[in-house]
Write an enzyme that holds these catalytic residues in place. Structure first.
Site, short mmCIF file in Angstrom:
data_model
loop_
_atom_site.label_atom_id
_atom_site.label_comp_id
_atom_site.label_asym_id
_atom_site.label_seq_id
_atom_site.Cartn_x
_atom_site.Cartn_y
_atom_site.Cartn_z
N HIS A 163 0.86 -1.19 0.00
CA HIS A 163 0.00 0.00 0.00
C HIS A 163 0.89 1.24 0.00
CE1 HIS A 163 -2.88 3.03 1.28
NE2 HIS A 163 -3.83 2.20 0.86
N GLU A 170 -3.84 2.07 -7.38
CA GLU A 170 -4.25 3.16 -6.50
C GLU A 170 -3.34 4.37 -6.72
OE1 GLU A 170 -6.56 1.80 -2.87
OE2 GLU A 170 -4.47 1.54 -2.35
C1 PEP Z 1 -6.87 3.19 0.25
O1 PEP Z 1 -6.19 3.71 1.11
O2 PEP Z 1 -6.62 2.04 -0.13
C2 PEP Z 1 -7.96 3.97 -0.31
C3 PEP Z 1 -8.41 3.62 -1.46
O3 PEP Z 1 -8.43 5.03 0.45
P1 PEP Z 1 -9.64 6.01 0.09
O4 PEP Z 1 -10.78 5.18 -0.46
O5 PEP Z 1 -10.01 6.67 1.38
O6 PEP Z 1 -9.13 6.96 -0.94
#
Ligand code: PEP
Length: 243
Positions: A91, A161
């Site tokens: 992450h 992400e």
């Molecule tokens: C995450 O930290 O994996 C994430 C997607 O956070 P958020 O949905 O709050 O942006």
């Protein structure tokens, strides 16, 4: 279609049990897999609550070793022992705040799979990378360098992400998601891993989840902030359909 809930460092035993009790009353659409990623101290209590439901549980990180003198760390076999089937590795908050490198992440992925866990590997570029036009190169390098040679693709998911979209309320556009998911899909196909699901994460909320999950290249969503609220995660789950 996977709906993954990353609770990060949030919740108490009481609020977590209330949330999973609420989630357990909702019947997920067939073909939709819900996975929750609670903080370590809550895992055992939550396992008792989700056992026998369709909800799977995972840890938010693991060590490269299965046991030993590593104060403060948790191993993949410990996660498995308390009922986890999954673990998030790489992450951006671990990469940035704990300075985790691709090499370390690859070792964690190998340790997790050897303990029988499935891995949700996170990749994503920063705002700075994006402005420099380096998003594709950064993400493809993360993929190539964070996967061990003996990876089992049947126990792997990739979460794209973009760091600038996490917790900011500013999700990537459908065009941005589609472009990067297609690049990741190309990498996976070229590596004999074309069936590995690719999720999107970054400010997924009830009002954008349906459009994101309807995209052909999106096999699920990794939800942070919105997964802490029973109404929001129910609304997101209600809008899901198998891809
Ligand atoms: C995450 O930290 O994996 C994430 C997607 O956070 P958020 O949905 O709050 O942006």
């Amino acid at each position: 279609m996977i709906i993954a809930c990353n609770w990060k460092m949030n919740m108490t035993t009481e609020t977590a049990l209330d949330l999973v009790a609420d989630m357990a009353t909702q019947v997920a659409v067939t073909g939709v897999q819900r996975i929750i990623f609670p903080p370590f101290p809550l895992l055992a209590a939550i396992h008792m609550r989700v056992a026998g439901t369709d909800i799977l549980m995972g840890g938010q990180d693991c060590h490269t070793e299965q046991k030993g003198a590593f104060t403060g760390d948790v191993s993949a076999s410990m996660l498995s022992d308390v009922g986890c089937k999954w673990v998030i590795i790489g992450h951006s908050e671990r990469r940035q705040l704990h300075h985790e490198t691709n090499d370390l992440i690859a070792a964690k992925v190998a340790a997790a799979q050897s303990a029988g866990l499935s891995v949700m590997l996170c990749v994503g570029e920063t705002e700075q990378d994006r402005r420099a036009g380096a998003s594709d190169a950064v993400v493809l390098d993360m993929l190539a360098s964070s996967l061990p040679a003996d990876i089992d693709p049947t126990r792997l998911a990739i979460a794209y992400e973009p760091v600038w979209a996490i917790g900011t309320g500013q999700n990537a556009s459908e065009a941005e998601i589609s472009a990067m998911h297609n690049r990741i899909g190309g990498f996976l196909a070229a590596s004999n891993m074309k069936h590995v699901p690719v999720l999107y994460g970054g400010s997924v909320k009830p009002d954008n989840a349906a459009a994101i999950m309807a995209m052909a290249s999106v096999d699920g969503v990794l939800v942070g902030g919105a997964s802490l609220d029973a109404h929001s995660i129910k609304a997101i789950t209600d809008q899901s359909a198998p891809n």
